[in-house]
Design a protein around this motif. Structure first.
Motif, PDB file in Angstrom:
ATOM      1  N   ALA A  38      -5.297   2.994  -0.416  1.00 45.95           N
ATOM      2  CA  ALA A  38      -6.526   2.364  -0.915  1.00 45.95           C
ATOM      3  C   ALA A  38      -6.438   2.116  -2.416  1.00 45.95           C
ATOM      4  O   ALA A  38      -6.887   1.075  -2.911  1.00 45.95           O
ATOM      5  N   TYR A  39      -5.866   3.072  -3.126  1.00 44.72           N
ATOM      6  CA  TYR A  39      -5.703   2.893  -4.579  1.00 44.72           C
ATOM      7  C   TYR A  39      -4.849   1.671  -4.880  1.00 44.72           C
ATOM      8  O   TYR A  39      -5.171   0.865  -5.767  1.00 44.72           O
ATOM      9  N   ASN A  40      -3.757   1.506  -4.133  1.00 48.37           N
ATOM     10  CA  ASN A  40      -2.883   0.358  -4.359  1.00 48.37           C
ATOM     11  C   ASN A  40      -3.558  -0.957  -3.956  1.00 48.37           C
ATOM     12  O   ASN A  40      -3.411  -1.970  -4.640  1.00 48.37           O
ATOM     13  N   ARG A  41      -4.290  -0.921  -2.841  1.00 49.88           N
ATOM     14  CA  ARG A  41      -4.981  -2.142  -2.396  1.00 49.88           C
ATOM     15  C   ARG A  41      -6.053  -2.578  -3.387  1.00 49.88           C
ATOM     16  O   ARG A  41      -6.259  -3.773  -3.611  1.00 49.88           O
ATOM     17  N   ASN A  42      -6.733  -1.604  -3.965  1.00 48.52           N
ATOM     18  CA  ASN A  42      -7.868  -1.903  -4.833  1.00 48.52           C
ATOM     19  C   ASN A  42      -7.503  -1.872  -6.314  1.00 48.52           C
ATOM     20  O   ASN A  42      -8.377  -1.686  -7.166  1.00 48.52           O
TER      21      ASN A  42
END
Length: 302
Positions: A38-42
């Motif tokens: 999620a950190y990488n996606r966002n």
């Protein structure tokens, strides 16, 4: 029929069911509650700075921001230093760092945009590198890439606990520096610095969770974290190399007792956790209060 004899070998201290850093039946990769995907996606992009809205910066604030800009812009040096070691084998860490390095770059670009908004060149660091700093810099550039992979391959995965602890405290210390500088800014500069402070929250959360999980799961990892946080290590230095402007900047940014207390509290959580761990290691057995804010002739040392 010949009977077979099963031989058993006692495990070294600290091992349980043949494992030292994991539990049988569970994944070998350490997993915390932090959602790296999620950190990488966002991932957040560059912070837009309205140059026309940036008011004149006083000389001290300008020099202090330039000092922090140099620290933030050197994230790649920090990443290279630990990815060349065993830590480069940790898939979740490397996945996080791929985005973290870019986010640090965007933070540094935002500070740079504040500094050049009026058309002025970037401030040069005040002071000169000491001989010790030059020697350390030469080691980081030439010796570390050769030495670190060897000794960390011998020690193994426990070195990651030290790297995560250092980065957790470095990010917390940088956030503290921006926080105490914020009241001296206004307008667009204050907005940008506020955004930088907020964006650090997730970085601190990841490194703190990774460090804490490793420190609590094995005595060896707690020992390595304590070793990494020895009294000679300073969080506001890039791979241990002091910025030439460090003495002036530290005294200017952390001007009051409250400012210095905020910096000192950057390692509170990990310091308490390490103090509770029975490692039998005395080299940095209990990081002393104020580890990050020891005083010198300038009133404070990072």
């Amino acid at each position: 029929m010949a009977s077979s004899t099963v031989r058993t070998t006692p495990h070294p201290p600290g091992y349980v069911q043949g494992r030292q850093h994991s539990i049988a039946g569970r994944p070998l990769t350490l997993l915390t509650d932090f959602d790296v995907d999620a950190y990488n996606r966002n991932a957040r992009g560059r912070i837009t700075v309205d140059g026309a809205a940036v008011g004149p910066l006083a000389a001290a604030e300008r020099d202090d921001l330039a000092f922090l800009w140099r620290l933030d812009s050197a994230a790649i040096s920090e990443a290279r230093a630990f990815l060349a070691t065993w830590t480069g084998n940790e898939a979740r860490v490397t996945a996080f760092v791929a985005t973290w390095a870019y986010e640090r770059l965007w933070l540094s670009y935002a500070v740079r945009d504040l500094l050049v908004a009026d058309g002025s060149p970037l401030p040069e660091p005040l002071g000169r590198h000491t001989l010790r700093a030059r020697l350390r810099d030469a080691y980081v550039e030439r010796g570390l890439p050769l030495v670190a992979p060897i000794w960390t391959s011998i020690v193994g995965e426990s070195v990651t606990a030290g790297h995560m602890a250092r980065l957790a405290i470095q990010e917390s210390s940088l956030q503290a520096a921006y926080r105490v500088l914020l009241p001296r800014l206004d307008g667009e500069a204050a907005r940008v610095v506020s955004t930088i402070i907020e964006r650090r929250d997730e970085m601190i959360r990841f490194f703190s969770m990774e460090a804490s999980a490793r420190i609590t799961r094995s005595p060896q990892e707690a020992r390595m974290a304590k070793l990494a946080l020895h009294s000679g290590w300073k969080p506001l230095r890039i791979v241990g190399v002091a910025d030439p402007d460090e003495p002036r900047a530290m005294a200017s940014i952390f001007r009051t007792e409250g400012d210095r207390a905020r910096l000192a509290s950057a390692d509170d959580g990990l310091r308490r956790l390490l103090a509770e761990r029975p490692t039998g290691f005395r080299g940095a057995a209990s990081p002393s209060p104020g580890l990050l804010a020891r005083k010198d002739r300038h009133g404070i040392r990072a």
